[in-house]
Enzyme design. Structure first.
Site, PDB file in Angstrom:
ATOM      1  N   LYS A 114     -10.147   0.049  10.434  1.00  0.00           N
ATOM      2  CA  LYS A 114     -10.321  -1.323   9.842  1.00  0.00           C
ATOM      3  C   LYS A 114     -10.666  -2.445  10.722  1.00  0.00           C
ATOM      4  CE  LYS A 114      -7.067  -0.149   5.975  1.00  0.00           C
ATOM      5  NZ  LYS A 114      -8.040   0.382   5.047  1.00  0.00           N
ATOM      6  N   ASP A 154       3.194  -4.192   8.006  1.00  0.00           N
ATOM      7  CA  ASP A 154       2.173  -3.451   7.995  1.00  0.00           C
ATOM      8  C   ASP A 154       0.780  -4.405   8.124  1.00  0.00           C
ATOM      9  OD1 ASP A 154      -0.212  -2.405   7.179  1.00  0.00           O
ATOM     10  OD2 ASP A 154       0.302  -1.793   5.279  1.00  0.00           O
ATOM     11  N   GLN A 185      -4.243  -5.127   7.189  1.00  0.00           N
ATOM     12  CA  GLN A 185      -5.176  -5.912   6.606  1.00  0.00           C
ATOM     13  C   GLN A 185      -5.367  -7.577   7.377  1.00  0.00           C
ATOM     14  OE1 GLN A 185      -7.370  -5.148   4.280  1.00  0.00           O
ATOM     15  NE2 GLN A 185      -6.855  -3.105   3.721  1.00  0.00           N
ATOM     16  N   HIS A 202       0.873  -1.216  -0.033  1.00  0.00           N
ATOM     17  CA  HIS A 202      -0.030  -0.129  -0.100  1.00  0.00           C
ATOM     18  C   HIS A 202       0.807   1.317  -0.084  1.00  0.00           C
ATOM     19  CE1 HIS A 202      -2.811   2.932   1.771  1.00  0.00           C
ATOM     20  NE2 HIS A 202      -3.524   2.186   1.495  1.00  0.00           N
ATOM     21  N   CYS A 233      -4.634   2.385  -3.629  1.00  0.00           N
ATOM     22  CA  CYS A 233      -3.332   2.934  -2.996  1.00  0.00           C
ATOM     23  C   CYS A 233      -2.295   2.039  -3.139  1.00  0.00           C
ATOM     24  CB  CYS A 233      -3.658   3.238  -1.446  1.00  0.00           C
ATOM     25  SG  CYS A 233      -4.605   4.517  -1.281  1.00  0.00           S
TER      26      CYS A 233
END
Lengths: 164, 447
Positions: free
Chosen positions: B262, B233, B236, B151, B402
């Site tokens: 999220k 990261d 997600q 991303h 993104c």
């Protein structure tokens, strides 16, 4: 759904006057950074010599290469139709009416006398996220005009700024 | 750590129905009375009532500026904020002292990237542990490694770090199947003695690809072997998986971020976790109130972490809301949340496979994916696909999500992505597939 009218789908499938052509005065490249849609656009201006329009700036050619959704490709096609061969001043009026329609949230149905086939984009005004798709080719067009030295102040309501 | 195959049973129809009843927004209709089919949880999740209640209760009963004031409300607000930190720590399987609240995932990654360039300032690492100090040094000749599937939030801050310091950005490629090209031979060309940071995503926000980040995985092992910091990261993965293994003592991961919005929480709050020694050595990112130890006109010293990284009055209500959201996920059970996701994923892939005009992006096996399915309809731009779905009440994401370089790698300008949450039903996936069938009808392709 009222967004994808026959005319938009036709222009999207068979974009008119597509492809970059010679000669040209200026080429610009515009992108929509939120979706990656791209347009390269060339304008070729000429000054009318003699007749009723003596001295007027006219679009001898408007050519483009558009990559994007059906709305932005169709908008490029209609933009070419509504500008090619027309005096610059007239196309700025067309743009002003089109911009007013697109940003009216559906209140302004658009005047075919003023904007021709671009009335087909009236449905786009109800989808705020898509307005920028329909405006991308026109934004590129105004930028190209300005870079080619044309006065584009008439594109905005007040004539003092362009905020496409 | 998960290899992608959850042991637990998926949520039953009844369980999902009960969960949905906790999410007020899911009951609404859109576009002229059509029931909402929300398949955009990868962009942001909807919020259960407990999250909304927690925020409201904080404002109605305990609101005060935390870590300030000698009054009872200030004490209550501070307690609530620190209790939220403890909940996040529990969710991550770590110590509250290693949990930093940020605005979102992006800010957490910027905090890390700026720590490296700020570390180059004279005296910035005075008193820091020499080993961590050495690892924080990035300059010309050094390299920062990311992947092609990041991303922008885990790419641009590292590009900018390289620009500020003269270091070089390198990246691990992505295969045509949307997997990280993490074969050891390829990695050894990218991750070298010059590598100072390896920053990569746990799960691709576009393709759903689950990257293998176990301690002995090729990427983590290669980074460890050269002493590079591993930054993950987890934006997600946190909503769908138990990610506690990433913070385990021997995980090989040095820092991770995830975002609240999220993960059933409110917007405006995210989390950075890092090794204690790293947090102690890193110079601050944002400076001002709360993060100081002593302030004189000539200069200041910093509070110990996590306060060192939390300048200004923090987002206490949002942190409290996030804690309620994480508790909600924990109560359902993250193994079952993952199993539910796998069931949705399998069903979606089956339905899309029945439609030859749809090309699914990313890894083929269901267990290699988490949370999201991106696809293209050849000949129809993703924006138009999304618009047709929206007309049927189906909310998906369209565009480059993104992750522009990933789309460039896959030779696509954009894609359409359906993504799931704990509240997503199999019926919603059916409705999505049915709505998708309108695309060839409207755009006149051979359907």
């Amino acid at each position: 759904m009222d967004l994808y009218g026959e005319l938009i789908l036709d222009h999207a499938k068979r974009p008119q006057h597509a492809g970059l052509r010679e000669p040209f005065d200026v080429e610009v490249n515009h992108v929509n950074p939120t979706c990656g849609d791209e347009i390269s656009l060339r304008v070729h201006l000429d000054t009318v010599d003699g007749g009723a329009q003596d001295g007027a700036l006219v679009l001898r050619d408007v050519s483009y290469d558009a990559l994007g959704c059906s709305i932005s490709v169709a908008a490029a096609s209609v933009m070419a139709e509504e500008t090619l061969g027309h005096p610059v001043a007239e196309t700025l009026t067309t743009y002003r009416h089109l911009h007013a329609m697109l940003t009216s949230k559906g209140q302004d149905p658009g005047d075919p006398e003023q904007i021709g086939d671009a009335v087909a984009f009236a449905g786009v005004a109800k989808y705020p996220a898509r307005v920028k798709c329909a405006l991308l080719p026109w934004t590129a067009y105004l930028d190209a005009l300005a870079r080619a030295g044309a006065d584009i102040s008439a594109a905005s309501e007040h004539g003092d700024r362009v905020d496409p | 750590m998960t290899t992608g195959r959850p042991d637990a049973a998926p949520l039953s129809e009844l369980e999902v129905a009960r969960i949905r009843a906790d999410f007020p927004l899911l009951g609404r209709s859109v576009r002229g009375g059509r029931p909402l089919v929300y398949l955009d949880s990868g962009a942001t999740s909807q919020k259960p009532r407990v999250v909304l209640d927690a925020e409201r209760e904080f404002y109605e009963r305990h609101n005060a500026a935390v870590h300030r004031g000698a009054h009872q409300l200030a004490e209550e607000a501070t307690d609530a904020f620190e209790a939220a930190r403890a909940t996040v720590a529990g969710f991550l399987g770590t110590d509250p002292g290693q949990v930093v609240f940020t605005k979102n995932g992006t800010e957490g990654l910027n905090l890390l990237a700026y720590a490296f360039s700020n570390a180059a300032a004279p005296g910035a690492l005075d008193g820091a542990d020499p080993d961590w100090a050495r690892r924080l040094h990035v300059g010309p000749g050094d390299e920062v490694v990311v992947t092609e599937m990041e991303h922008h939030a885990n790419l641009v801050p590292w590009q900018e770090l390289c620009r500020r310091t003269g270091a070089t950005l390198r990246w691990v490629g992505v295969t045509d199947d949307g997997e990280l090209d993490d074969r050891a031979a390829r990695l050894s060309e990218v991750i070298t003695e010059r590598t100072k940071v390896v920053a990569l995503t746990h799960v691709s926000n576009v393709l759903g690809t689950l990257n293998d980040l176990r301690p002995d995985s090729t990427v983590v092992a290669a980074a460890r072997a050269v002493g590079a910091l591993v930054v993950v990261d987890a934006c997600q993965s946190a909503p769908h998986l138990d990610i506690t293994a990433l913070t385990a003592t021997d995980s090989g991961v040095d820092a991770l971020v995830f975002t609240g919005h999220k993960t059933l929480g409110p917007s405006g709050v995210g989390v950075l976790w890092a090794r204690r020694g790293l947090l102690e050595a890193m110079p601050p990112f944002l400076t001002g109130g709360s993060m100081i130890e002593i302030v004189r006109m000539e200069g200041s010293t910093w509070a110990p972490p996590p306060a060192k990284f939390e300048a200004g009055v923090p987002m206490a209500a949002q942190a409290v809301g996030l804690a309620a959201g994480l508790d909600y996920l924990t109560e359902v059970g993250l193994d079952r949340v993952h199993a539910h996701d796998q069931q949705l994923m399998g069903h979606t892939l089956d339905l899309l496979a029945d439609r030859p005009w749809v090309r699914v992006l990313g890894p083929e096996p269901t267990h290699r994916r988490v949370g999201a399915v991106a696809f293209v309809v050849d000949g129809v731009h993703p924006h138009d696909v999304g618009q047709v779905l929206d007309d049927s009440g189906v909310a998906v994401r369209t565009g480059h999500h993104c992750a522009w370089p990933l789309h460039r790698r896959l030779r696509l300008p954009a894609s359409t992505r359906a993504s799931f949450g704990v509240y997503t039903t199999l019926e919603e996936v059916d409705a999505f597939a049915e709505a998708l069938d309108r695309v060839p009808q409207i755009f006149g392709m051979a359907g």
